[in-house]
Each structure stands twice: as structure tokens, then as C-alpha cells.
Design an enzyme around this catalytic site. Structure first.
Site, mmCIF file in Angstrom:
data_model
loop_
_atom_site.group_PDB
_atom_site.id
_atom_site.type_symbol
_atom_site.label_atom_id
_atom_site.label_comp_id
_atom_site.label_asym_id
_atom_site.label_seq_id
_atom_site.Cartn_x
_atom_site.Cartn_y
_atom_site.Cartn_z
ATOM 1 N N PRO A 58 -3.221 -0.453 -4.861
ATOM 2 C CA PRO A 58 -4.224 -0.877 -5.856
ATOM 3 C C PRO A 58 -4.904 -2.186 -5.468
ATOM 4 O O PRO A 58 -5.912 -2.563 -6.060
ATOM 5 C CB PRO A 58 -3.408 -1.035 -7.143
ATOM 6 C CG PRO A 58 -1.991 -1.106 -6.734
ATOM 7 C CD PRO A 58 -1.864 -0.446 -5.410
ATOM 8 N N GLU A 99 7.645 -0.875 -6.237
ATOM 9 C CA GLU A 99 6.782 -2.067 -6.242
ATOM 10 C C GLU A 99 5.781 -2.024 -5.091
ATOM 11 O O GLU A 99 4.928 -2.905 -4.967
ATOM 12 C CB GLU A 99 7.625 -3.344 -6.134
ATOM 13 C CG GLU A 99 8.417 -3.688 -7.385
ATOM 14 C CD GLU A 99 7.540 -3.856 -8.614
ATOM 15 O OE1 GLU A 99 6.424 -4.367 -8.490
ATOM 16 O OE2 GLU A 99 7.984 -3.440 -9.704
ATOM 17 N N ARG A 130 -14.473 17.326 2.652
ATOM 18 C CA ARG A 130 -15.694 18.071 2.319
ATOM 19 C C ARG A 130 -16.908 17.574 3.107
ATOM 20 O O ARG A 130 -17.956 18.188 3.075
ATOM 21 C CB ARG A 130 -15.945 18.099 0.811
ATOM 22 C CG ARG A 130 -16.215 16.779 0.172
ATOM 23 C CD ARG A 130 -16.165 16.884 -1.347
ATOM 24 N NE ARG A 130 -17.218 17.724 -1.898
ATOM 25 C CZ ARG A 130 -18.485 17.363 -2.006
ATOM 26 N NH1 ARG A 130 -18.857 16.184 -1.566
ATOM 27 N NH2 ARG A 130 -19.379 18.181 -2.528
ATOM 28 N N ASP A 148 -25.436 14.950 -2.785
ATOM 29 C CA ASP A 148 -24.459 14.506 -3.777
ATOM 30 C C ASP A 148 -24.688 13.055 -4.169
ATOM 31 O O ASP A 148 -25.255 12.280 -3.395
ATOM 32 C CB ASP A 148 -23.044 14.604 -3.197
ATOM 33 C CG ASP A 148 -22.494 16.012 -3.296
ATOM 34 O OD1 ASP A 148 -22.991 16.786 -4.121
ATOM 35 O OD2 ASP A 148 -21.569 16.324 -2.527
HETATM 36 N N1 SAM Z 1 3.286 -3.596 -7.468
HETATM 37 C C1 SAM Z 1 2.046 -3.008 -7.035
HETATM 38 C C2 SAM Z 1 0.883 -3.858 -7.529
HETATM 39 O O1 SAM Z 1 0.897 -4.257 -8.694
HETATM 40 O O2 SAM Z 1 -0.080 -4.063 -6.761
HETATM 41 C C3 SAM Z 1 1.891 -1.596 -7.585
HETATM 42 C C4 SAM Z 1 2.768 -0.597 -6.925
HETATM 43 S S1 SAM Z 1 2.446 1.039 -7.453
HETATM 44 C C5 SAM Z 1 3.495 1.189 -8.859
HETATM 45 C C6 SAM Z 1 3.251 2.032 -6.272
HETATM 46 C C7 SAM Z 1 2.354 2.625 -5.200
HETATM 47 O O3 SAM Z 1 1.394 3.490 -5.794
HETATM 48 C C8 SAM Z 1 1.548 1.645 -4.380
HETATM 49 O O4 SAM Z 1 2.292 1.080 -3.334
HETATM 50 C C9 SAM Z 1 0.415 2.500 -3.869
HETATM 51 O O5 SAM Z 1 0.778 3.222 -2.706
HETATM 52 C C10 SAM Z 1 0.215 3.509 -5.009
HETATM 53 N N2 SAM Z 1 -0.913 3.174 -5.894
HETATM 54 C C11 SAM Z 1 -0.839 2.863 -7.205
HETATM 55 N N3 SAM Z 1 -2.045 2.649 -7.730
HETATM 56 C C12 SAM Z 1 -2.935 2.840 -6.731
HETATM 57 C C13 SAM Z 1 -4.350 2.748 -6.644
HETATM 58 N N4 SAM Z 1 -5.112 2.425 -7.692
HETATM 59 N N5 SAM Z 1 -4.937 3.027 -5.455
HETATM 60 C C14 SAM Z 1 -4.194 3.343 -4.377
HETATM 61 N N6 SAM Z 1 -2.837 3.434 -4.396
HETATM 62 C C15 SAM Z 1 -2.209 3.174 -5.549
#
Ligand code: SAM
Length: 210
Positions: free
Chosen positions: A54, A81, A119, A134
Site C-alpha cells: 500500500p 505486517e 489485456r 479505453d
Molecule cells: N503494514 C502495512 C502498511 O500499513 O503499509 C500493511 C500490510 S498489509 C496488511 C499486507 C500485505 O497486503 C502487504 O504487504 C501488501 O503485499 C498487500 N497489500 C495490502 N494493501 C495493498 C494495496 N493497497 N496495494 C498493494 N498491496 C497491498
């Protein structure tokens, strides 16, 4: 898909551990991820290693286009995490987010990225030109679409689309795409490459809306 436990060497095939410094949750260990990526990269030339997170740069059609041209991409999906920071700093070539919200794991974000880029690979779509029109492809939102019947519960398809006049239809669609972009995503218009005709059509729309 590759199970990280395959790349562990202990009896319990552990892939996560508690965070240094304390606090809640678990962190994915670096060794299995480095081993997995190194194993999967063997024999390949340049490999793109995408860490889903994220905190990464927001996924975008431009990146989808760039990735569609790559020969080999490895996606690292976090859980808990997330992954040990050394994975991000010394293994990943890109850190990509699919939006400002937090999911439990990187698997769905990886599928989102994969579907958006697949795609765009020649041969993936029945009609390749459809991806060109698109939303976001040419910097604008797509124009509206209608199909049969021409009249549905008193709601009519715009007559120009049934006229058979291809030039009029082209202009109508372009103006419709410009109008939708102006009304819904004016931020896109400042980045879009606009022709003289586009500017004239936009002028008409602005007058119409004034
Ligand atoms: N502790 C992290 C933070 O707050 O930045 C969040 C970890 S999340 C619970 C677990 C995993 O989900 C991440 O390591 C990532 O691979 C994936 N993930 C969660 N949200 C995401 C997003 N918006 N985009 C991409 N990957 C995401």
C-alpha cells in the site's frame, strides 16, 4: 504461483517472524523471498520484481502498458505486517499499490495488475483496437456505449450513432469522451494530448455547460 515455504530450510518451514522492536503482527522473513526470486530469475535476462504494497506508487494505465512489454515479471505478495524492509530496498525493482486502502495480502493486488497488463498484450483481446479507446489509454475517459434495442423503456440511443455516418460518429464520440472527462475527471484533461479539433470541441462543451 510459488509457495514461499518451498524456499525454507528449517523443519517447520517458517516464513514469518516477530518484528524487531516489538509490536503487533508478524513480518515475512527476507531469506525465503530472496531465495525464491533468485531461483525464479535464473536463466532470465532482465527481470522486473514487483513488490505489492500500500506504500508503493499508485498503479496506473501507463505502468500497465510498460509492464505489458516486459518478458518476465515476478510479483511479491506480502501478508501480515508486510515484508522485511530489505526485500524492498535490495530485491524489488518496483513497489506498487493498487490504491489507498489496506488489504490482508498482496495476492488480489497482483491479480489486478496482471489482468490490467495481460489485456494489453497483442492477441489477448478479441479486437485490439478496443484497448486503445479505453479510459486512460489516450489520457481521457472512454466515450459512452449503447447496444440494441434502439429504444428501451422510452430511453433512446442518440440518433447519430444509428446514422451510419462514420465521421459524424467519430466526432460525436470524441466530444462525448471530452465531456465526460471534463465533468468527471478534469485533472486528466491537463495531462491529455489534445488536438486542435479537441480544443474546438471542448470550447463547444464549455459553452453548452455555461
Ligand atoms: N503494514 C502495512 C502498511 O500499513 O503499509 C500493511 C500490510 S498489509 C496488511 C499486507 C500485505 O497486503 C502487504 O504487504 C501488501 O503485499 C498487500 N497489500 C495490502 N494493501 C495493498 C494495496 N493497497 N496495494 C498493494 N498491496 C497491498
Amino acid at each position: 504461483m510459488h509457495d514461499l515455504r518451498t524456499f525454507t530450510h528449517d523443519q517447520h518451514r517458517v516464513v514469518d517472524d516477530v518484528p524487531y522492536g516489538g509490536g503487533p503482527g508478524m513480518v515475512l522473513k527476507p531469506e525465503p523471498i530472496f531465495e525464491a526470486v533468485e531461483h525464479l530469475s535464473q536463466g532470465s535476462g532482465k527481470v522486473r520484481v514487483l513488490l505489492l504494497s500500500p506504500q508503493g506508487r499508485c498503479f496506473h494505465q501507463t505502468l500497465a502498458r510498460e509492464l505489458a512489454a516486459e518478458g518476465h515479471i515476478i510479483f511479491i505478495c506480502g501478508r501480515y505486517e508486510g515484508v522485511d524492509e530489505r526485500v524492498r530496498t535490495h530485491l524489488a525493482t518496483d513497489e506498487v499499490s493498487i490504491g489507498d486502502y489496506v488489504l490482508a495480502g498482496g495476492e488480489l493486488p497482483a491479480l489486478v495488475v496482471i489482468e490490467a497488463l495481460v489485456r494489453l498484450i497483442p492477441g489477448a483481446l478479441g479486437d485490439e483496437t478496443s484497448a486503445l479507446e479505453d479510459s486512460f489509454s489516450a489520457g481521457l475517459l472512454d466515450h459512452t456505449h449503447y447496444t440494441r434495442p434502439a429504444s428501451f423503456r422510452g430511453l433512446e440511443v442518440p440518433p447519430v450513432l444509428r446514422s451510419g455516418d462514420h465521421e459524424k460518429i467519430r466526432i460525436w464520440r470524441r466530444q462525448d469522451a471530452l465531456r465526460r472527462t471534463l465533468l468527471r475527471r478534469p485533472d486528466l484533461l491537463s495531462q491529455a494530448l489534445l488536438s486542435e479539433e479537441d480544443r474546438r470541441l471542448l470550447e463547444e462543451i464549455r459553452k453548452e455547460l455555461a
